[in-house]
Design a protein around this motif. Structure first.
Motif, PDB file in Angstrom:
ATOM      1  N   MET A 111       0.851  -1.175   0.000  1.00  0.00           N
ATOM      2  CA  MET A 111       0.000   0.000   0.000  1.00  0.00           C
ATOM      3  C   MET A 111       0.892   1.232   0.000  1.00  0.00           C
ATOM      4  N   ARG A 112       0.514   2.218  -0.752  1.00  0.00           N
ATOM      5  CA  ARG A 112       1.257   3.470  -0.837  1.00  0.00           C
ATOM      6  C   ARG A 112       0.754   4.464   0.207  1.00  0.00           C
ATOM      7  N   TYR A 113       1.628   5.405   0.541  1.00  0.00           N
ATOM      8  CA  TYR A 113       1.260   6.442   1.502  1.00  0.00           C
ATOM      9  C   TYR A 113       0.074   7.262   0.991  1.00  0.00           C
ATOM     10  N   SER A 114       0.045   7.516  -0.309  1.00  0.00           N
ATOM     11  CA  SER A 114      -1.054   8.306  -0.884  1.00  0.00           C
ATOM     12  C   SER A 114      -2.403   7.616  -0.686  1.00  0.00           C
ATOM     13  N   GLU A 115      -2.420   6.289  -0.658  1.00  0.00           N
ATOM     14  CA  GLU A 115      -3.659   5.543  -0.393  1.00  0.00           C
ATOM     15  C   GLU A 115      -3.979   5.545   1.102  1.00  0.00           C
ATOM     16  N   LEU A 116      -2.949   5.412   1.920  1.00  0.00           N
ATOM     17  CA  LEU A 116      -3.117   5.339   3.367  1.00  0.00           C
ATOM     18  C   LEU A 116      -3.650   6.655   3.940  1.00  0.00           C
ATOM     19  N   LYS A 117      -3.164   7.778   3.431  1.00  0.00           N
ATOM     20  CA  LYS A 117      -3.554   9.079   3.998  1.00  0.00           C
ATOM     21  C   LYS A 117      -4.979   9.494   3.656  1.00  0.00           C
ATOM     22  N   CYS A 118      -5.632   8.775   2.740  1.00  0.00           N
ATOM     23  CA  CYS A 118      -7.018   9.102   2.361  1.00  0.00           C
ATOM     24  C   CYS A 118      -8.047   8.361   3.213  1.00  0.00           C
ATOM     25  N   LYS A 119      -7.598   7.481   4.084  1.00  0.00           N
ATOM     26  CA  LYS A 119      -8.511   6.683   4.907  1.00  0.00           C
ATOM     27  C   LYS A 119      -8.806   7.403   6.228  1.00  0.00           C
ATOM     28  N   ASP A 120     -10.042   7.287   6.697  1.00  0.00           N
ATOM     29  CA  ASP A 120     -10.422   7.846   7.994  1.00  0.00           C
ATOM     30  C   ASP A 120      -9.906   6.948   9.110  1.00  0.00           C
ATOM     31  N   VAL A 121      -9.377   7.563  10.174  1.00  0.00           N
ATOM     32  CA  VAL A 121      -8.889   6.826  11.341  1.00  0.00           C
ATOM     33  C   VAL A 121      -9.991   6.847  12.393  1.00  0.00           C
ATOM     34  N   ILE A 122     -10.443   5.657  12.806  1.00  0.00           N
ATOM     35  CA  ILE A 122     -11.539   5.505  13.764  1.00  0.00           C
ATOM     36  C   ILE A 122     -11.012   4.836  15.031  1.00  0.00           C
ATOM     37  N   ASN A 123     -11.361   5.417  16.192  1.00  0.00           N
ATOM     38  CA  ASN A 123     -10.965   4.832  17.467  1.00  0.00           C
ATOM     39  C   ASN A 123     -11.959   3.734  17.848  1.00  0.00           C
TER      40      ASN A 123
END
Length: 77
Positions: free
Chosen positions: A1-13
């Motif tokens: 997975m690329r950083y550009s794909e990772l940074k578009c995802k929402d982080v949920i606790n």
């Protein structure tokens, strides 16, 4: 997975099902090349700058699952 794909995802606790934001930065171990932690910028309120939230620094071990649209983390607070 690329950083550009990772940074578009929402982080949920996982603990309170709250959206923390999106990944803004990664910290790597120089020797092993592994990710140590991810940083999620806090919400900066434009109208009320004094009540901006701090950045979340989440250790990689606290990432429970990376899905197609979200990243689930288990953090206190």
């Amino acid at each position: 997975m690329r950083y550009s794909e990772l940074k578009c995802k929402d982080v949920i606790n996982l603990r309170d099902c709250r959206k923390l934001g999106r990944i803004g930065d990664l910290e790597f171990d120089e020797c092993s090349g592994r990710i140590c932690s991810v940083t999620v910028p806090g919400n900066n309120k434009f109208c009320n700058l004094l009540k901006s939230e701090p950045d979340y620094c989440i250790p990689y071990k606290d990432i429970k699952q990376i899905g197609p649209d979200i990243i689930i983390v288990d953090v206190c607070g």
